[in-house]
Design a protein around this motif. Structure first.
Motif, PDB file in Angstrom:
ATOM      1  N   PHE A  93     -65.415 -11.184  33.357  1.00 12.29           N
ATOM      2  CA  PHE A  93     -65.914 -11.080  32.237  1.00 12.29           C
ATOM      3  C   PHE A  93     -65.731  -9.833  31.268  1.00 12.29           C
ATOM      4  O   PHE A  93     -65.899 -10.328  30.337  1.00 12.29           O
ATOM      5  CB  PHE A  93     -67.258 -11.617  32.792  1.00 12.29           C
ATOM      6  N   ILE A  94     -65.628  -9.061  32.730  1.00 14.94           N
ATOM      7  CA  ILE A  94     -65.836  -7.867  31.629  1.00 14.94           C
ATOM      8  C   ILE A  94     -64.258  -7.483  31.340  1.00 14.94           C
ATOM      9  O   ILE A  94     -64.285  -7.048  29.765  1.00 14.94           O
ATOM     10  CB  ILE A  94     -65.642  -6.613  32.290  1.00 14.94           C
ATOM     11  N   GLN A  97     -63.799  -9.110  28.438  1.00 11.56           N
ATOM     12  CA  GLN A  97     -64.973  -9.564  27.076  1.00 11.56           C
ATOM     13  C   GLN A  97     -65.707 -10.404  26.865  1.00 11.56           C
ATOM     14  O   GLN A  97     -66.158 -10.888  25.715  1.00 11.56           O
ATOM     15  CB  GLN A  97     -64.255  -9.105  26.110  1.00 11.56           C
ATOM     16  N   ALA A  98     -65.605 -11.105  28.128  1.00 14.93           N
ATOM     17  CA  ALA A  98     -66.697 -12.857  27.868  1.00 14.93           C
ATOM     18  C   ALA A  98     -68.049 -12.115  28.040  1.00 14.93           C
ATOM     19  O   ALA A  98     -68.877 -12.837  28.390  1.00 14.93           O
ATOM     20  CB  ALA A  98     -65.840 -13.339  29.047  1.00 14.93           C
ATOM     21  N   ALA A  99     -68.631 -11.606  26.281  1.00 17.63           N
ATOM     22  CA  ALA A  99     -70.113 -11.852  26.531  1.00 17.63           C
ATOM     23  C   ALA A  99     -69.850 -11.638  24.957  1.00 17.63           C
ATOM     24  O   ALA A  99     -69.600 -10.522  24.409  1.00 17.63           O
ATOM     25  CB  ALA A  99     -70.371 -11.300  27.198  1.00 17.63           C
ATOM     26  N   GLN A 100     -71.404 -12.395  24.605  1.00 16.88           N
ATOM     27  CA  GLN A 100     -71.810 -11.772  23.455  1.00 16.88           C
ATOM     28  C   GLN A 100     -73.402 -11.268  23.901  1.00 16.88           C
ATOM     29  O   GLN A 100     -72.879 -10.904  23.767  1.00 16.88           O
ATOM     30  CB  GLN A 100     -72.178 -12.794  21.994  1.00 16.88           C
ATOM     31  N   HIS A 141     -67.207 -19.637  25.421  1.00 14.92           N
ATOM     32  CA  HIS A 141     -66.457 -21.090  26.216  1.00 14.92           C
ATOM     33  C   HIS A 141     -65.174 -20.155  26.441  1.00 14.92           C
ATOM     34  O   HIS A 141     -64.071 -20.625  27.401  1.00 14.92           O
ATOM     35  CB  HIS A 141     -66.409 -22.231  25.727  1.00 14.92           C
ATOM     36  N   ARG A 143     -63.264 -17.671  25.964  1.00 15.35           N
ATOM     37  CA  ARG A 143     -63.392 -16.584  26.417  1.00 15.35           C
ATOM     38  C   ARG A 143     -63.716 -16.406  28.168  1.00 15.35           C
ATOM     39  O   ARG A 143     -63.403 -16.114  29.236  1.00 15.35           O
ATOM     40  CB  ARG A 143     -64.063 -15.650  26.484  1.00 15.35           C
ATOM     41  N   VAL A 144     -64.746 -17.007  28.113  1.00 17.38           N
ATOM     42  CA  VAL A 144     -65.116 -17.604  29.465  1.00 17.38           C
ATOM     43  C   VAL A 144     -63.802 -18.498  30.705  1.00 17.38           C
ATOM     44  O   VAL A 144     -63.074 -18.179  31.615  1.00 17.38           O
ATOM     45  CB  VAL A 144     -65.758 -18.649  30.023  1.00 17.38           C
TER      46      VAL A 144
END
Ligand code: FES
Ligand code: FES
Lengths: 154, 733
Positions: A93-94, A97-100, A141, A143-144
Motif C-alpha cells: 500500500f505504501i 501510494q494507495a491512499a488518499q 480502488h 491503486r488498491v
C-alpha cells in the motif's frame, strides 16, 4: 452491567470489564486503545472496522464481544512483525501510494491479508469480489488492486 | 555583545519569512499579492497581510506554518517539495504544520484546487526569498558573488569553503517579509518539484497509528451522541428525563432548546442511551418537505432570483436563423459527500476556555462563528485542525465540532468526544444541491455552433460558517432562533456554465432558488452539472453535424492546451476495440474555464436485459500547468473519475415529507470494488505555467464521457442522473 471477559488480540490475552453485548469494535478502540479498526457505519456495510477473526476478515462493529472470546483476533496493528517490519500487504500500500485520506485502509488491508492467505495469485476480479464490502469515498480502488497484486507477487 | 550572548544563553538563529497565504495567485479570488503567469511575485504584502511563515533554523531544519488541512490531496508533500527545491534541502528536514488557531495563519478554507495553487506557490516564493537572504549574508561575509554560492541542507557552499547556518547566523534571528525572488529553482532544477515523491503519511496509516480526529483519546474523555430530531424543523415537546436517568450509564442529558445529546463514560453505552432517548423524546415535527414528488419538476416551481450571467452577440436571432437546432434539459439530483468516516470532534471546556479538535476545513471561520453561537470571546475559543476522512466539500465537520462544544460547555472539565453515526452523516450533512440545466444550440450551414442558450436552476453552492451561527446545524435547534441560513454563495451555480469553446452568440441565465434540503459546497460546485450537460450536448451536436466528437470539439477550440489534451486522448484510444453492447464516450472541460484542462474517455458495457451499465475503463489526459507531484495529481484524477462514475450511476439523495430517507450505504449506494473501472491518467506537464490543482478537474468530464458512451452503446441519451436502468432497457439498438 459489566462482566469480565478474556480476549485474544494480536497475540496477547486481555482480561476486560465490559458489557457483554458491546460490539468488538468499541472494545478494540476504547478499552485496548487500537486505532486500526475504524468506525464507518456500525451497520456492517462499509468494512472500515474489519479485523481478522481466526484468519477471516469480518466487520467488528456489530459483533458482540462475548461471541469472540474463543477466537484469535488480529487487527491492523498486529500485522507487522515484532521488530516492526511491515506485512507485505501494508508495504505494498505504501509502495503503490494507495491512499488518499486513508480512512478505509484498515479494512482494505485486513480484507486483502485474508484473501492472500487463501489465494496467493488473485485476479483483478477476485480482488474486487473479496473487497466488495469495503467502501472508499476517495476512489483509490485501482491503486488498491495494484497493491494487492504487488503484495501477492512478493 | 555577540560573544557575551554566546557565553550565556545563545539564541537559536533562524531566518523567518513572513508571507501571505491568501490570494497569491492571479487565479485566486482577488488576492493582494499578485503574481504573473509563471508564478513570480509582483508585489510585497503589507505587515498586516502577513499570515504565514517559513523558518529556516540554524540546524538546517525548515518549518512551514500553513493553515491548510490535509484532506488526502497530498498538499503537505506538495508544500514540502516546493520548499525543498528552493532551499536545496532534503525532504526529511522539512516540517509542515497544519492549522491550529493562534499558531498558523488564517487561511480560510481548504478547497481542493486552490489549496495547491495558493499554498504551494506562496511557499515557493517564501523559500526562494529565504535562500536569497541567506546567500546575501554569506556573500558579504566572504566577499564573494552570490552566483558562486549555493545553499544545501543548512550549509552555504562556496568555492573551497562551506559554512553551516549555525555559524553563519551566529544566533541572529532574521525576520523578513517576503520579497520578490529573482529565481525559482523549481522551474529549472526540479530535483524535488515535478517528481512523484511518495507521501510520508501513508506508513502511519497502514500501521494504525493515531492519524484521524476519530483516533484522539484524552484521559477521562467521555463519549457523546446527539439525539437527532425527526426533521429539519422539529421542535422538542418533552422528553421523559426521569426514565432516561434510571440508566446508571447516563452522565448527562444535554438539553438546549430542541438540541438533545447524551454523555456516557463508555461509547457503546452512549449509543444505547441515544437510542433510548430517541424513543422517549416527543417532537412536534410537521411534514415540511415536498415528499413523493418529481424533484426536477418541483424545483422549477420554487420562487427564484433570475439573473443573466453572460450575454454575447444575439443568441435568440442566431438560434432562429440556424440550420439545425437542438434543445435538451439535464438534471442532477441532490448528492451527498458521504465521507467514509462520519464526522467527529472532541471538545473541552475548562476555566472559561473552550478547546475543540476538529476536521473542519476552515478553523478560523469556524472559530468566529462558533464563538458567536456559544457567546464567548473569540480568543477564548481554541480550535485545532486534525485530519478526518476525505469529505470533498463541506460535510458535517463544522456541525459536529459545534455540537461537541455545546455539550462540553454543559459538562466542564472533561474532554467530550462526539462521533456522528452513519445516519447522522447521511441524513444531516449539507448536500450538493440538485440542479437543472437547459440548453439550446443552433448549427450554421457549416455544421458549427453559432448560437447557444443556457438556463440553470440551482440552490446556492456554499453555506460555510461565515460568522452567522445559522450556518451551523445545531443553531437550528436552539431557542435563540437563528433562522434559515438562506441560499449562501450563489456563484457556484454558473461555474463552467459558459462552454470553453468558441461560440459567437451566447446567453447564460440563472434561476437561484432556496431548495428543500440543507445544501453547501460539494466538489466542483456547479461545474459537475454544467459540464455533464454541455459535454453531452456537444456529443449530440457533433453527431448532428456528422463530425467525429473530438474533431468537433477541436474545431470549436482556440486554446492550444485544450487541443493538446484532446489529441493526446485520441492517441490513447487508437486500437481500442468495442464489442457489441459496448460503447465509447468522450468529454472535455477546463475547470472553471481558467484552471486544469481535462480530456476524458469512458468505455462502458451495457446489459440491455437488466439495464445495468458497467464502466470497464476510463482514460484521462490532464494539463494542470506545472506539475508539482505527478503521482499526487494522478491519484486525485483517478479518485475523481471513480467518484464521478459513482455519482452518475448510483447516487441520489431521496426524502419524504418528513426527512431524508437515504440514511446508509444500502439506501444510498456508492461504487464498490466490483463497480469500479480500470483508470488510466496521463499528465501533460507544463513547467512554464503556474501549477493548478486537479481535485475537481475530472468530475464533470467523467460523467459526461460515461453518458456519451451509453449513447454509443445503446442510442439512449441519458439526461437525468443517476442513470435510469429502465431507459436503457427500452433501447432499440
Ligand atoms: S463500521 Fe463496521 S462495516 Fe462499517
Ligand atoms: S482513501 Fe479516503 S476513504 Fe479510501
Amino acid at each position: 452491567m459489566t462482566n469480565s471477559i478474556k480476549l485474544h488480540v494480536n497475540g496477547h490475552e486481555h482480561e476486560i470489564e465490559v458489557a457483554l453485548n458491546t460490539p468488538l469494535l468499541y472494545v478494540l478502540r476504547n478499552q485496548l486503545q487500537l486505532n486500526g479498526p475504524k468506525f464507518g457505519c456500525g451497520l456492517q456495510q462499509c468494512g472500515a472496522c474489519m479485523v481478522l477473526k481466526d484468519g477471516e476478515s469480518v466487520p467488528s462493529c456489530r459483533l458482540p464481544v462475548s461471541a469472540v472470546s474463543k477466537s484469535k483476533i488480529r487487527t491492523l496493528e498486529g500485522l507487522a512483525d515484532i521488530n516492526g517490519s511491515l506485512h507485505k500487504v501494508q508495504q505494498a500500500f505504501i509502495d503503490e501510494q494507495a491512499a488518499q485520506c486513508g480512512y478505509c485502509l484498515n479494512g482494505m488491508i485486513v480484507a486483502a491479508v485474508a484473501l492472500l492467505e487463501k489465494n496467493d495469485k488473485p485476479s483483478d476480479d477476485e480482488i474486487r469480489k473479496k473487497l466488495a464490502l469495503n467502501i472508499c469515498r476517495c476512489g483509490i480502488h485501482s491503486r488498491v488492486i495494484k497493491a494487492v497484486k504487488k503484495a501477492a507477487s512478493n | 555583545m555577540k560573544a557575551t550572548r554566546r557565553n550565556f544563553i545563545k539564541q537559536i538563529g533562524y531566518v523567518s519569512i513572513g508571507f501571505s497565504m491568501v490570494g497569491t495567485v492571479g487565479l485566486a479570488n482577488g488576492g493582494f499579492m499578485p503574481i504573473d503567469k509563471t508564478g513570480s511575485l509582483l508585489g510585497t504584502p503589507d505587515k498586516d497581510q502577513i499570515n504565514a511563515w517559513l523558518q529556516i533554523l540554524e540546524n538546517g531544519k525548515v518549518k512551514v506554518l500553513t493553515g491548510k488541512i490535509e484532506l488526502g490531496q497530498g498538499i503537505r508533500i506538495a508544500v514540502a517539495q516546493m520548499a525543498a527545491e528552493e532551499l536545496n534541502t532534503d525532504l526529511d528536514l522539512i516540517e509542515v504544520n497544519i492549522a491550529e488557531t493562534g499558531v498558523t495563519p488564517d487561511e480560510g478554507f481548504t478547497a481542493g484546487s486552490s489549496s495547491i495553487v495558493s499554498s504551494a506557490m506562496a511557499v515557493r516564493n517564501a523559500a526562494a526569498s529565504a535562500r536569497e537572504i541567506i546567500l546575501k549574508i554569506a556573500s558579504k561575509k566572504w566577499g564573494m558573488a552570490i552566483s558562486q554560492l549555493q545553499l544545501k541542507n543548512g550549509k552555504v557552499l562556496g568555492p573551497e569553503r562551506e559554512m553551516s547556518l549555525y555559524e553563519l547566523l551566529d544566533g541572529e534571528q532574521i525576520e523578513k517579509t517576503i520579497a520578490k525572488a529573482t529565481e525559482y529553482k523549481g522551474k529549472t532544477i526540479r530535483k524535488y518539484v515535478g517528481r512523484p515523491i511518495p507521501r510520508k503519511d501513508i506508513e502511519a496509516m497502514v500501521r494504525g497509528q493515531e492519524v484521524f480526529v476519530q483516533d484522539l483519546r484524552f484521559p477521562g474523555m467521555v463519549h457523546a451522541r446527539v439525539v437527532r430530531p425527526p426533521s429539519y424543523t422539529a421542535k422538542l415537546v418533552t422528553i421523559n428525563e426521569a426514565e432516561l436517568e434510571r440508566s446508571p450509564h447516563l452522565l448527562k442529558l444535554v438539553r438546549k432548546g430542541s438540541f438533545l445529546g447524551v454523555l456516557a463514560e463508555d461509547e457503546y453505552q452512549a449509543i444505547r442511551l441515544m437510542e433510548k432517548a430517541k424513543q422517549l423524546a416527543k417532537w412536534n415535527a410537521p411534514e415540511r418537505l415536498p415528499g413523493n414528488i418529481n424533484v426536477k419538476e418541483y424545483l422549477k416551481t420554487l420562487p427564484a432570483d433570475i439573473e443573466t450571467h453572460e450575454e454575447k452577440g444575439d443568441s435568440d436571432t442566431s438560434l432562429k436563423q440556424s440550420k439545425k437546432q437542438l434543445s435538451a434539459s439535464f438534471f442532477k439530483p441532490y448528492l451527498m459527500h458521504a465521507a467514509n468516516g462520519p464526522s467527529c470532534a472532541v471538545a473541552l471546556f475548562k476555566e472559561g476556555e473552550l478547546y475543540v479538535w476538529t476536521h473542519s476545513q476552515g478553523v478560523y471561520p469556524l472559530r468566529r462563528t462558533l464563538a458567536k453561537l456559544v457567546k464567548m470571546p473569540e480568543d477564548a475559543v481554541h480550535l485545532k485542525a486534525v485530519p478526518g476522512s476525505g469529505c470533498f466539500g463541506q460535510n458535517g465537520a463544522n456541525d459536529a465540532a459545534t455540537e461537541a462544544a455545546l455539550m462540553a460547555i454543559e459538562y466542564p472539565g472533561r474532554h467530550v468526544r462526539l462521533q456522528w453515526t452513519r445516519e447522522d452523516e447521511h441524513g444531516w450533512e449539507p448536500y450538493g444541491t440538485a440542479m437543472i440545466v437547459e440548453l439550446k444550440a443552433g448549427l450554421d450551414e457549416n455544421g458549427e455552433i453559432d448560437g447557444w442558450k443556457c438556463a440553470i436552476w440551482s440552490d446556492g453552492h456554499s453555506n460555510r460558517p461565515n460568522g452567522n451561527p445559522n450556518t451551523l446545524l445545531p443553531a437550528q435547534f436552539l431557542e435563540e432562533g437563528y433562522g434559515h441560513p438562506g441560499i449562501g454563495y450563489r456563484g457556484g451555480a454558473v461555474r463552467n456554465a459558459i462552454p470553453y469553446y468558441d461560440i459567437p452568440n451566447l446567453k447564460v441565465e440563472t434561476h437561484i432558488f432556496q431548495g428543500p434540503l440543507r445544501a453547501s459546497s460539494l466538489r466542483g460546485l456547479g461545474t459537475y452539472t454544467n459540464v455533464f450537460a454541455i459535454e453531452s450536448f456537444m456529443d449530440e451536436l457533433a453527431r448532428m453535424s456528422n463530425t467525429d466528437p473530438i474533431e468537433f470539439r477541436i474545431r470549436h477550440s482556440n486554446d492550444e492546451r485544450s487541443i493538446a489534451c484532446m489529441k493526446k486522448l485520441q492517441e490513447k484510444l487508437v486500437g481500442i476495440s468495442i464489442r457489441g453492447g459496448e460503447g465509447l464516450g468522450l468529454a472535455f472541460s477546463r475547470y472553471k474555464n481558467n484552471a486544469s484542462y481535462c480530456a476524458m474517455a469512458a468505455h462502458v458495457s451495457v446489459d440491455k436485459i437488466t439495464g445495468s451499465v458497467q464502466v470497464k475503463k476510463m482514460w484521462s489526459v490532464v494539463d494542470a500547468g506545472e506539475t508539482i507531484n505527478p503521482d499526487g495529481l494522478k491519484n486525485q484524477m483517478e479518485g475523481g473519475m471513480i467518484q464521478s462514475a459513482s455519482w452518475a450511476l448510483k447516487e441520489e439523495v431521496r426524502f419524504d415529507a418528513q426527512h431524508i430517507t437515504t440514511l446508509n450505504w444500502n439506501s444510498y449506494p456508492i461504487f464498490r470494488f466490483p463497480d469500479t473501472p480500470e483508470v488510466e491518467v496521463e499528465v501533460i506537464d507544463r513547467v512554464d505555467e503556474p501549477p493548478m490543482g486537479a481535485g475537481e478537474a475530472a468530475q464533470g468530464p467523467a460523467t459526461a464521457a460515461i453518458v456519451n458512451a451509453i449513447f454509443d452503446a445503446t442510442g439512449v441519451r441519458i439526461r437525468e442522473l443517476p442513470v435510469n436502468k429502465e431507459l436503457i432497457k427500452q433501447a432499440k439498438t
